[in-house]
Design an enzyme around this catalytic site. Structure first.
Site, mmCIF file in Angstrom:
data_model
loop_
_atom_site.group_PDB
_atom_site.id
_atom_site.type_symbol
_atom_site.label_atom_id
_atom_site.label_comp_id
_atom_site.label_asym_id
_atom_site.label_seq_id
_atom_site.Cartn_x
_atom_site.Cartn_y
_atom_site.Cartn_z
ATOM 1 N N HIS A 1 -7.126 -28.735 44.778
ATOM 2 C CA HIS A 1 -6.817 -30.157 44.981
ATOM 3 C C HIS A 1 -5.350 -30.437 44.665
ATOM 4 O O HIS A 1 -4.647 -31.123 45.416
ATOM 5 C CB HIS A 1 -7.726 -31.004 44.091
ATOM 6 C CG HIS A 1 -7.453 -32.476 44.146
ATOM 7 N ND1 HIS A 1 -8.153 -33.343 44.948
ATOM 8 C CD2 HIS A 1 -6.532 -33.245 43.483
ATOM 9 C CE1 HIS A 1 -7.686 -34.569 44.790
ATOM 10 N NE2 HIS A 1 -6.710 -34.540 43.905
ATOM 11 N N GLU A 2 -4.859 -29.916 43.543
ATOM 12 C CA GLU A 2 -3.468 -30.156 43.154
ATOM 13 C C GLU A 2 -2.497 -29.429 44.095
ATOM 14 O O GLU A 2 -1.406 -29.935 44.383
ATOM 15 C CB GLU A 2 -3.235 -29.730 41.702
ATOM 16 C CG GLU A 2 -4.123 -30.438 40.681
ATOM 17 C CD GLU A 2 -4.049 -31.956 40.764
ATOM 18 O OE1 GLU A 2 -3.019 -32.486 41.238
ATOM 19 O OE2 GLU A 2 -5.021 -32.619 40.374
ATOM 20 N N HIS B 1 -1.955 -31.644 46.900
ATOM 21 C CA HIS B 1 -0.940 -32.667 46.629
ATOM 22 C C HIS B 1 0.450 -32.134 46.988
ATOM 23 O O HIS B 1 1.264 -32.837 47.591
ATOM 24 C CB HIS B 1 -0.972 -33.075 45.151
ATOM 25 C CG HIS B 1 -1.941 -34.158 44.837
ATOM 26 N ND1 HIS B 1 -1.727 -35.475 45.185
ATOM 27 C CD2 HIS B 1 -3.135 -34.123 44.203
ATOM 28 C CE1 HIS B 1 -2.752 -36.213 44.769
ATOM 29 N NE2 HIS B 1 -3.625 -35.416 44.176
ATOM 30 N N GLU C 1 -6.012 -39.232 47.459
ATOM 31 C CA GLU C 1 -6.998 -38.426 46.748
ATOM 32 C C GLU C 1 -8.054 -37.880 47.710
ATOM 33 O O GLU C 1 -8.479 -36.729 47.585
ATOM 34 C CB GLU C 1 -7.655 -39.256 45.640
ATOM 35 C CG GLU C 1 -6.733 -39.595 44.488
ATOM 36 C CD GLU C 1 -6.131 -38.347 43.852
ATOM 37 O OE1 GLU C 1 -6.910 -37.427 43.503
ATOM 38 O OE2 GLU C 1 -4.893 -38.285 43.728
#
Length: 253
Positions: free
Chosen positions: A69-70, A73, A100
């Site tokens: 997930h990061e 980003h 998100e």
């Protein structure tokens, strides 16, 4: 976002935690990975200090999903066109929510291959068992599998991961994460309680897989007819659920 994630994953040597950091983007920017207690937060990406932080107290499968997930980003921030489109279309809390959501899509795109998804859908269709199979074979969280399956599956299907909430005797089975295919307008929201007599509750209590005509237990009290599939994960802590809204699926056709 999924294309960015797929391109990133294709160049990785493997999909374990260490290998996820070997992508060209992170290596070019000298981004490092650190584990530390983070309270209720799962992780964070700090582009200024070039570090991805992961909660050291999270479960290994959750850490792996959080890392993906990061990384998503970082991928999003590297794509000026996508970032510009987001800021042109959304603002405030809606912008943060969309970012998100996209990073969850990116995480599932990194961790779950198209080949695996196709194989699972061919064998099990858009079902609770398919959701459980993705969790097992890709070694990902229920959230990651749900996001990927919701995007890849066709038809009108709602998916949910359900687990008890609260403490002691007051613990009630609720939706922890929900999602749906593109054709469904109203998914099950996190925190939605599961009625005591519902097949999802019965499957959780008995540990048995259930496939039966029933309904979607919306928080509003509305009972939308659906073919309900429930698959306990074997730990006694959660169940995977699918709600097929296609009339043919629950009319006996």
């Amino acid at each position: 976002m999924r294309a960015l994630a797929r391109d990133y994953a294709a160049a990785l040597p493997a999909l374990d935690t260490h290998s996820l950091m070997e992508g060209e983007l992170l290596r070019a920017q000298d981004v490092r990975l650190e584990f530390m207690p983070m309270g209720e937060r799962d992780g964070a990406y700090d582009p200024e200090n070039k570090v991805i932080l992961i909660n050291s107290l999270s479960r290994p499968e959750r850490q792996r999903f959080t890392l993906a997930h990061e990384i998503s980003h970082a991928l999003l921030l590297s794509d000026d066109d996508l970032l510009s489109d987001l800021h042109d279309t959304y603002e405030g809390e809606r912008l943060e929510s969309m970012i998100e959501t996209l990073c969850n899509v990116g995480a599932s795109g990194i961790l779950i291959s198209d080949a695996l998804m196709e194989e699972v859908l061919q064998r099990h269709g858009p079902s609770a068992r398919a959701l459980a199979e993705l969790v097992r074979r890709a070694d990902v969280s229920g959230s990651a599998a749900l996001y990927a399956l919701s995007e890849a599956a066709s038809g009108q299907v709602i998916f949910a991961v359900c687990a008890p909430s609260g403490r002691g005797e007051a613990r009630q089975l609720t939706v922890r994460v929900g999602g749906s295919t593109a054709g469904v307008k109203y998914p099950l929201r996190p925190g939605t309680p599961i009625p005591d007599e519902h097949p999802v509750q019965i499957a959780f209590e008995t540990g048995l897989e259930i496939n039966v005509k029933s309904y979607v237990p919306f928080r509003s009290g509305r009972k939308m007819p659906a073919w309900v599939g429930v698959y306990p994960d074997g730990s006694g802590r959660r169940v995977f659920a699918s709600f097929n809204l296609d009339p043919a699926s629950y009319s006996g056709a």
